[in-house]
Write an enzyme that holds these catalytic residues in place. Structure first.
Site, short mmCIF file in Angstrom:
data_model
loop_
_atom_site.label_atom_id
_atom_site.label_comp_id
_atom_site.label_asym_id
_atom_site.label_seq_id
_atom_site.Cartn_x
_atom_site.Cartn_y
_atom_site.Cartn_z
N CYS A 1 0.81 -1.22 0.00
CA CYS A 1 0.00 0.00 0.00
C CYS A 1 0.84 1.28 0.00
O CYS A 1 0.32 2.37 -0.23
CB CYS A 1 -0.96 0.00 1.18
SG CYS A 1 -2.01 -1.45 1.23
N HIS B 1 -3.14 7.22 2.11
CA HIS B 1 -3.58 5.89 1.67
C HIS B 1 -4.97 5.64 2.26
O HIS B 1 -5.20 5.86 3.45
CB HIS B 1 -2.58 4.84 2.17
CG HIS B 1 -3.07 3.45 2.02
ND1 HIS B 1 -3.64 3.00 0.85
CD2 HIS B 1 -3.10 2.40 2.89
CE1 HIS B 1 -3.99 1.74 1.00
NE2 HIS B 1 -3.68 1.36 2.23
N ASN C 1 -10.17 -0.06 0.19
CA ASN C 1 -8.70 0.00 0.17
C ASN C 1 -8.21 -0.64 -1.13
O ASN C 1 -8.31 -1.85 -1.30
CB ASN C 1 -8.16 -0.75 1.38
CG ASN C 1 -6.64 -0.75 1.46
OD1 ASN C 1 -5.96 -0.38 0.51
ND2 ASN C 1 -6.12 -1.19 2.60
N1 ACO Z 1 -18.31 -7.88 10.15
C1 ACO Z 1 -18.78 -8.12 11.38
N2 ACO Z 1 -18.00 -8.46 12.43
C2 ACO Z 1 -16.69 -8.57 12.18
C3 ACO Z 1 -16.13 -8.35 10.90
C4 ACO Z 1 -17.00 -7.99 9.87
N3 ACO Z 1 -16.57 -7.74 8.63
N4 ACO Z 1 -14.78 -8.53 10.98
C5 ACO Z 1 -14.52 -8.86 12.25
N5 ACO Z 1 -15.66 -8.90 12.97
C6 ACO Z 1 -15.83 -9.21 14.38
C7 ACO Z 1 -14.70 -10.02 14.94
O1 ACO Z 1 -14.87 -11.38 14.68
C8 ACO Z 1 -14.82 -9.71 16.42
O2 ACO Z 1 -15.85 -10.51 16.94
P1 ACO Z 1 -15.74 -11.12 18.43
O3 ACO Z 1 -15.64 -9.92 19.35
O4 ACO Z 1 -16.97 -11.91 18.58
O5 ACO Z 1 -14.47 -11.94 18.44
C9 ACO Z 1 -15.29 -8.27 16.43
O6 ACO Z 1 -15.83 -8.00 15.12
C10 ACO Z 1 -14.19 -7.28 16.75
O7 ACO Z 1 -13.08 -7.62 15.91
P2 ACO Z 1 -11.81 -6.73 15.88
O8 ACO Z 1 -10.83 -7.28 14.88
O9 ACO Z 1 -11.35 -6.46 17.27
O10 ACO Z 1 -12.47 -5.40 15.31
P3 ACO Z 1 -11.82 -3.98 15.22
O11 ACO Z 1 -12.68 -3.01 15.91
O12 ACO Z 1 -10.35 -4.00 15.57
O13 ACO Z 1 -11.92 -3.69 13.68
C11 ACO Z 1 -10.59 -3.68 11.69
C12 ACO Z 1 -11.29 -4.54 12.74
C13 ACO Z 1 -11.63 -2.84 10.98
C14 ACO Z 1 -9.90 -4.60 10.69
C15 ACO Z 1 -9.58 -2.79 12.43
O14 ACO Z 1 -8.69 -3.56 13.22
C16 ACO Z 1 -8.80 -1.98 11.49
O15 ACO Z 1 -9.32 -1.06 10.91
N6 ACO Z 1 -7.49 -2.28 11.34
C17 ACO Z 1 -6.67 -1.67 10.39
C18 ACO Z 1 -6.53 -2.64 9.31
C19 ACO Z 1 -6.63 -2.04 7.95
O16 ACO Z 1 -7.06 -0.95 7.70
N7 ACO Z 1 -6.17 -2.85 7.05
C20 ACO Z 1 -6.16 -2.48 5.70
C21 ACO Z 1 -5.01 -3.11 5.06
S1 ACO Z 1 -3.55 -2.54 5.74
C22 ACO Z 1 -3.12 -1.19 4.99
O17 ACO Z 1 -3.64 -0.84 3.98
C23 ACO Z 1 -2.06 -0.43 5.59
#
Ligand code: ACO
Length: 319
Positions: free
Chosen positions: A112, A245, A275
């Site tokens: 990215c 990004h 993304n």
């Molecule tokens: N829909 C519904 N529930 C979901 C989903 C979904 N798509 N994905 C995960 N969950 C659930 C999980 O299973 C978990 O359930 P549980 O509590 O029963 O175990 C709950 O939601 C919380 O999961 P977390 O992973 O803790 O959720 P979080 O609030 O951290 O959000 C996310 C996850 C959105 C991925 C966040 O960590 C994030 O934004 N991280 C940055 C990652 C990113 O942007 N990556 C892009 C690629 S990297 C880059 O481009 C640099």
């Protein structure tokens, strides 16, 4: 000698997949995805579309905006993690599709952060006089490396391409760039599979520790922007447009806050594009150029972070 951005272009596949459509095949919802990421929809390539097809369409727009004929393109750098094939590079395939020949062409693999890496490399080559001009593209078809049963990753990404043309300039243009990497984080965000003896060994899908990525991204995006501003001896308040990004609206908002920039000075396309990895910055930039937000004299700060980890920033004075 400097390089300036003389034209921008973009391409999005025709098919739009909304969060509601995704929620019919995986256990998720529009409300969850929008609240956690800001994403509402993404574009997904057709089976017969290739990364170089998207790159070609974006490049044609950028070349037309710059008034440069395809046959006059010198350097081509394509930032991509999803190339058409293992080799030749997508840049070489794009060169042939454009009808250009003879200039250097290669891909940059910095995930990215790839577009910022590619821009910095191309700027250096134009600046040094090694090439007459450069076509810099970010192009991705992430839909092919997603596990569409994994709600933790498949909701985050989309497909597309963005391109810019760099021409030599006496002043302004690319003011400063900064690039970084730390390979110790290689397992946090990766597609671990590789091709061995005619088969894929290991997973061919995106794996991510979302929480770790979040914390790392917020810190390094702001740090990279600050280091780039310091090199250009400009304060953060000089930034007219932050083009980060487009991974996640919460990461982007936190980056703007750390730079003390108001949200209205940040270009946001993550809601419509999701993304698109190396394509996200040039896609967002092209939107803001074409709708008239980015104008001559404006300072545009591009910041990216991706798997590796890799990260970096580029500061450009428009015009
Ligand atoms: N829909 C519904 N529930 C979901 C989903 C979904 N798509 N994905 C995960 N969950 C659930 C999980 O299973 C978990 O359930 P549980 O509590 O029963 O175990 C709950 O939601 C919380 O999961 P977390 O992973 O803790 O959720 P979080 O609030 O951290 O959000 C996310 C996850 C959105 C991925 C966040 O960590 C994030 O934004 N991280 C940055 C990652 C990113 O942007 N990556 C892009 C690629 S990297 C880059 O481009 C640099």
């Amino acid at each position: 000698m400097r390089s300036r951005v003389a034209g921008t272009g973009s391409c999005l596949p025709a098919r739009v997949v909304t969060n509601d459509e995704l929620a019919r095949s995986v256990d998720t919802s529009d409300a969850w995805i929008a609240a956690r990421t800001g994403i509402r929809q993404r574009h997904v390539a057709a089976d017969d579309e290739t990364t170089s097809d998207l790159a070609l369409a974006a490049s044609r727009e950028a070349l037309a905006a710059a008034g440069l004929a395809s046959s006059d393109v010198d350097l081509i750098v394509v930032a991509t993690t999803t190339p058409d094939m293992i080799f030749p590079s997508t840049a070489c395939i794009l060169q042939a599709k454009l009808g250009a020949r003879g200039g250097p062409a290669f891909d940059v693999q910095a995930v990215c952060a790839g577009f910022v890496y590619a821009l910095a490399i191309a700027d250096g080559m134009v600046r040094s006089g090694a090439v007459r001009n450069a076509l810099v593209v970010g192009a991705e078809i992430y839909s092919r490396i997603l596990d569409w049963r994994d709600r933790g990753t498949c909701v985050l990404f989309g497909d597309g391409a963005g391109a810019v043309v760099l021409l030599p300039a006496q002043e302004g243009g690319v003011l400063a760039t900064k690039l970084y990497a730390d390979g110790h984080h290689k397992d946090i965000l990766c597609v671990p599979g590789s091709v061995r003896s005619g088969a894929v060994s290991g997973s061919p899908f995106v794996h991510m520790d979302g929480g770790h990525v979040f914390k790392f991204a917020v810190k390094v995006l702001a740090d990279a922007a600050e280091a780039t501003l310091a090199e250009a001896t400009l304060p953060a308040s000089a930034v007219d447009w932050l083009v980060p990004h487009q991974a996640n609206l919460r990461i982007m908002d936190a980056t703007a806050r750390r730079l003390h920039l108001p949200p209205e000075r940040m270009v946001v396309t993550v809601d419509r594009h999701a993304n698109t990895s190396a394509a996200s910055i040039p896609l967002a930039l092209d939107c803001a150029v074409r709708d008239g937000r980015v104008r001559a004299g404006h300072h545009v700060m591009m910041v990216g972070v991706g798997g590796g980890f890799t990260w970096g920033a580029a500061l450009v004075r428009w015009g």
